[in-house]
Design a protein around this motif. Structure first.
Motif, PDB file in Angstrom:
ATOM      1  N   ARG A 178       0.845  -1.192   0.000  1.00 45.32           N
ATOM      2  CA  ARG A 178       0.000   0.000   0.000  1.00 45.32           C
ATOM      3  C   ARG A 178       0.878   1.240   0.000  1.00 45.32           C
ATOM      4  N   ILE A 219       2.561  -5.180   2.860  1.00 42.29           N
ATOM      5  CA  ILE A 219       1.394  -5.590   3.636  1.00 42.29           C
ATOM      6  C   ILE A 219       1.396  -7.093   3.879  1.00 42.29           C
ATOM      7  N   VAL A 224      -0.207  -4.735  10.122  1.00 42.18           N
ATOM      8  CA  VAL A 224      -1.475  -5.377   9.789  1.00 42.18           C
ATOM      9  C   VAL A 224      -1.587  -6.796  10.327  1.00 42.18           C
ATOM     10  N   LEU A 260     -10.380  -2.131  10.313  1.00 42.20           N
ATOM     11  CA  LEU A 260      -9.684  -1.068   9.598  1.00 42.20           C
ATOM     12  C   LEU A 260      -9.622   0.215  10.431  1.00 42.20           C
ATOM     13  N   TYR A 271      -4.977   3.380   7.729  1.00 39.39           N
ATOM     14  CA  TYR A 271      -4.864   2.395   6.656  1.00 39.39           C
ATOM     15  C   TYR A 271      -5.302   2.957   5.311  1.00 39.39           C
ATOM     16  N   TYR A 275      -3.970   0.462  -2.516  1.00 43.03           N
ATOM     17  CA  TYR A 275      -3.478  -0.890  -2.293  1.00 43.03           C
ATOM     18  C   TYR A 275      -3.175  -1.531  -3.643  1.00 43.03           C
TER      19      TYR A 275
END
Length: 121
Positions: free
Chosen positions: A37, A47, A63, A85, A89, A93
């Protein structure tokens, strides 16, 4: 080779999204797949990654425990389930493919166009 990411959108903090990446032009069963991301003004961040065999998975510290990477080689798809979330964030992505295992963006040969995820507080 084409990677097409989708599933992004606007979600409230605490909510969930499932991203999908459709891959064509390569045999997905022989490729490492990853999600990265990039937030505005920041570097691209690792990620999650899934090996072609096993598959073995690894996650970025930010994450871990919230996101899950999965793949369906027969359907040429890779997924990223995102739970709990948070506003930080918010980012674009990207899915990426490579024929070797890596956690580093510079190692990945093929990239999708990205899908925007926005998490409101």
């Amino acid at each position: 080779v084409q990677l097409q990411a989708s599933g992004g959108g606007l979600v409230q903090a605490g909510g969930s999204l499932r991203l999908s990446c459709v891959v064509s032009g390569i045999d997905l069963s022989r490729y490492t797949m990853a999600w990265f991301r990039q937030a505005a003004g920041k570097e691209r961040e690792f990620i999650a990654v899934s090996s072609w065999a096993g598959p073995t998975t690894e996650y970025g510290n930010a994450v871990k425990g919230r996101f899950t990477i999965s793949r369906d080689n027969a359907a040429n798809r890779v997924y990223l389930q995102m739970n709990h979330l948070e506003p930080e964030y918010t980012a674009i992505y990207f899915c990426a493919a490579n024929d070797n295992w890596s956690r580093y963006a510079r190692a990945f040969a093929y990239w999708g166009q990205g899908t925007q995820v926005t998490v409101s507080s």
